[in-house]
Design an enzyme around this catalytic site. Sequence first.
Site, PDB file in Angstrom:
ATOM      1  N   CYS A 149       0.861  -1.186   0.000  1.00 41.42           N
ATOM      2  CA  CYS A 149       0.000   0.000   0.000  1.00 41.42           C
ATOM      3  C   CYS A 149       0.902   1.242   0.000  1.00 41.42           C
ATOM      4  O   CYS A 149       1.790   1.351  -0.836  1.00 41.42           O
ATOM      5  CB  CYS A 149      -0.940  -0.060   1.201  1.00 41.42           C
ATOM      6  N   ASP A 205      -7.458   0.369  -9.185  1.00 37.75           N
ATOM      7  CA  ASP A 205      -6.945   0.935  -7.941  1.00 37.75           C
ATOM      8  C   ASP A 205      -6.971   2.454  -8.037  1.00 37.75           C
ATOM      9  O   ASP A 205      -6.256   3.043  -8.834  1.00 37.75           O
ATOM     10  CB  ASP A 205      -5.519   0.430  -7.711  1.00 37.75           C
ATOM     11  N   HIS A 237      -6.877  -3.571  -4.636  1.00 38.73           N
ATOM     12  CA  HIS A 237      -5.968  -2.952  -3.676  1.00 38.73           C
ATOM     13  C   HIS A 237      -6.053  -3.643  -2.315  1.00 38.73           C
ATOM     14  O   HIS A 237      -7.120  -3.752  -1.731  1.00 38.73           O
ATOM     15  CB  HIS A 237      -6.303  -1.465  -3.517  1.00 38.73           C
TER      16      HIS A 237
END
Length: 268
Positions: A149, A205, A237
């Site tokens: 992330c 995403d 994601h």
Amino acid sequence: MASHLTLEKCVVKPIWDKENMMLEQDVDLTTADGTVDAVLFTPDAEKALPGVLHIPDIRSIRETHRAMARRLVGEGYTVLMPNPFYRTSRSPVFAPEIKHGSPEFMKRIQELIAPLTPEGLEQDLSVYLDYLTSRPTTAIGKVGVVGYCIGGGIALRAAAVKPDRVGAVASFHGGGLYKPSDPASPHLVLPRVKAILYFGHAVKDGSMTAEDIAGFEKALEEWGGDYTSKVYDGAHHGWTVRDNPAYNEPQAERAFAKMMALFRETLG
């Protein structure tokens, strides 16, 4: 910049897997901006092993990422996992009542990322890498970095901070890697990077769109180093992290295998 271990805050817990024992040690590291809570995972081995810096996602240190780090140790690595959001909060950085995707969740994300300037992150990464490489269980030589992330962009910065020490970087569903109008965009550190890079992107995403990926890959091409950039079909994601709603086990296992291949080839 030297790192510092606060001994009175150090907790050692033997963690057993099926075949190996590893030590999981909660440590405090000192930066110019405060105290970082971190976890050092070391194998019960007589010889030093390659080091890996594990940068967690926006929810930072928790049991899910501890388990991911233990798995890395089981593959033969010394692993350090810091809390990148220490300026805002020690771990856990999210209260249990804050639900994923809620307005409160989005507000908390902004609180956590607001203090993360490029200058502050590079300062932090120097401390993390110095600490990891100074451990007696970390082998002399190249180290690896993996980020998830927001940690994907932080991992890329690590390779720019210590270009002669960081040999490999893996980023999974990294958000905001390419923001062409932002002077703080992670892709701008590429000219300083010497590491082999691997980027596993999510589909649809919002933090790294198809257009962003295309722009990022153009920047990687212009950089001219050794890299791989792949979109994982059907993986959204957060797909590599078990407690994320988007967790996709087959694709998470594929990502882990790619990371292991990268680290074995580069770090030994």
